[in-house]
Design an enzyme around this catalytic site. Structure first.
Site, short mmCIF file in Angstrom:
data_model
loop_
_atom_site.label_atom_id
_atom_site.label_comp_id
_atom_site.label_asym_id
_atom_site.label_seq_id
_atom_site.Cartn_x
_atom_site.Cartn_y
_atom_site.Cartn_z
CB ALA A 1 -0.89 0.01 1.24
CD1 TRP A 2 1.77 2.09 -3.48
CD2 TRP A 2 3.84 2.89 -3.67
NE1 TRP A 2 2.24 1.71 -4.71
CE2 TRP A 2 3.50 2.18 -4.86
CE3 TRP A 2 5.10 3.48 -3.57
CZ2 TRP A 2 4.40 2.06 -5.94
CZ3 TRP A 2 5.97 3.35 -4.64
CH2 TRP A 2 5.63 2.65 -5.80
CG ASN A 3 -1.51 6.52 0.60
OD1 ASN A 3 -2.50 6.00 0.11
ND2 ASN A 3 -1.06 6.19 1.81
CG HIS B 1 4.94 28.09 4.04
ND1 HIS B 1 5.86 28.78 4.80
CD2 HIS B 1 5.50 28.04 2.80
CE1 HIS B 1 6.89 29.15 4.07
NE2 HIS B 1 6.69 28.71 2.83
CG HIS C 1 5.43 25.50 7.86
ND1 HIS C 1 4.25 25.76 8.52
CD2 HIS C 1 5.87 26.69 7.41
CE1 HIS C 1 3.99 27.06 8.46
NE2 HIS C 1 4.97 27.66 7.81
CG ASP D 1 8.00 30.50 7.69
OD1 ASP D 1 7.31 29.60 7.16
OD2 ASP D 1 7.48 31.42 8.36
CG HIS E 1 7.85 32.30 3.29
ND1 HIS E 1 6.80 32.12 2.43
CD2 HIS E 1 7.29 32.59 4.50
CE1 HIS E 1 5.65 32.27 3.08
NE2 HIS E 1 5.91 32.56 4.33
CG HIS F 1 6.78 35.95 8.03
ND1 HIS F 1 5.77 35.93 8.96
CD2 HIS F 1 6.75 34.73 7.43
CE1 HIS F 1 5.16 34.74 8.91
NE2 HIS F 1 5.73 34.00 8.00
#
Ligand SMILES: [Mn+2]
Ligand SMILES: [Mn+2]
Lengths: 268, 268
Positions: free
Chosen positions: B60-62, B69, B73, B75, B79, B207
């Site tokens: 099985a795999w996806n 983001h 996660h 930055d 970004h 940011h």
């Protein structure tokens, strides 16, 4: 000094170095390619959300699509039928993902025979030289294969019979699965099984035995040639995809400089 | 004993524990939601490749689609417009992603005022109590916000004026960006800036200042309440997406048990 204060000091002084074992993730990153009628996973594709434009004047960002098993990735037990009642990638305890590295170097053998398979005797030989595998270790199979990483055809190394890449025999995989000290098995190739492992019995024995024994795999490792045979520490960092069968992963090795130097001195 | 042999022994004995600071990644994981006319990123979606069927009888795999983001996660400098000539996520040196943790705990203040902002005086106060920020450290802003993680509305905490979540003032962000010891800033909230930071000058100052100064952010951290104020080690593990503006990341903390106990004893 506490262990972590020592680690911090060693990272600052450079006496412990962090080596990135991860293949950079791009649309060029080699991925597994199974024959018909089996379905295949996708490599990375990137879709911009904004790029310093009306959709986001001060910021750029993207969405990405990628296979759970693309590039450097972890195989979780639920990936395989033998482990389907086992752990998904988010359920693996972090302490199983950080541990001592054992390097088994068969670069010379693989350069002579790309279908080279590790056998139980290779693990036993390693232990007779270096001692028993340490608790919670990751066995890394050094083959030199990462040198082919920039050339997709050379990395897959396929002919009419399919891909020719090194791996582990059925007996070798059973041996690894039965060793209580081992947490996982890491390779330089695109998958944890040999290119010709579809023809072994059981087929894909590393997947079959290891994932069925609550052990894990990591693939497409780089910079394995910078690791000492023993003494380094692996950090495997898959995304905790809920129910995931695996995940692209960042993989770091912590390496102590005098360990590398000692190892080089022993070889000299 | 070498540093890494000491670490291995401590992990085996349990005297060093690995705490997972990562939010599990699923379609339910809270993501940032910017107002019109800005574009938004996507949360995780999963598309099966095979599931023990004709497309893959033993496996099985996806494939997954996710924002760079989304969830926990990192930055990267590119970004933000202030860092657009800086590093993409794959270019950040691993040694900047592993370092000592400094915890600034404003849980009480945030519980009284969800728009609470860190100011330079808070960093200075911390240093007067605990010493200078160590080299290559990650400053983690403990707010208790992760307790809202299971309730998307409570996590975003929005009204007609937009989201109300804690962050850093423009002066505070400038202070962090100017401190040579800091590698990054970590938060429990969905983004590294406050919910109301679009109205600050400059807008989104964390940011703007940090990514412009080659410092990094990590978001949606969990289990921050299990960290000592000092003495733990952070491991931030983003995927090395080539040119990526960030990446979903696994984030581990190494915590030494006696450090936690000593810290608890000091508080008692
Ligand atoms: Mn796989
Ligand atoms: Mn972000």
């Amino acid at each position: 000094m506490s262990v972590l204060a020592g680690l911090t000091a060693a990272l600052s002084s450079g006496s412990v170095e962090i080596i990135d074992l991860t293949t950079p993730l791009s649309s060029e990153t080699p991925i597994l390619n199974l024959p018909q009628p089996f379905a295949n996973t996708v490599g990375l594709s990137v879709s911009p959300v904004s790029n310093f434009d009306d959709a986001g004047p001060a910021w750029a960002w993207n969405d990405v699509t990628v296979g759970e098993h693309a590039g450097t990735h972890l195989d979780a037990p639920v990936h395989w039928i033998t482990g389907k009642d086992g752990k998904s990638v988010d359920q693996i305890e972090p302490h199983r993902l950080v541990g001592p590295i054992v390097v088994i170097d068969k670069t010379t053998e693989v350069s002579a025979d790309p279908d080279f398979l590790l056998e139980p005797e290779h693990f036993e030989q390693w232990q007779s030289e270096h001692g028993l595998f340490p608790e919670n270790c990751w066995v890394i199979f050094r083959t030199g294969w990462a040198a082919r990483g920039a050339d997709a055809a050379a990395f897959v190394n396929a002919d009419d019979a399919g891909p020719h890449t090194p791996g582990v025999s059925a007996a070798g995989a059973k041996w690894l699965a039965g060793n209580a000290s081992i947490s996982g098995f890491g390779v330089e190739t695109v998958g944890i099984d040999a290119g010709q492992a579809g023809g072994l019995d059981p087929m894909f024995p590393v997947h079959s035995f290891l994932l069925g024994a609550d052990k894990y795999g990591v693939t497409s490792l780089r910079n394995v040639d910078r690791l000492p045979v023993t003494g380094a520490t692996l950090v495997v960092a898959p995304l905790p995809i809920v129910g995931g069968t695996g995940s692209p992963s960042r993989v770091y090795a912590l390496v102590e400089k005098h360990v590398v130097e000692k190892d080089a001195a022993e070889k000299a």
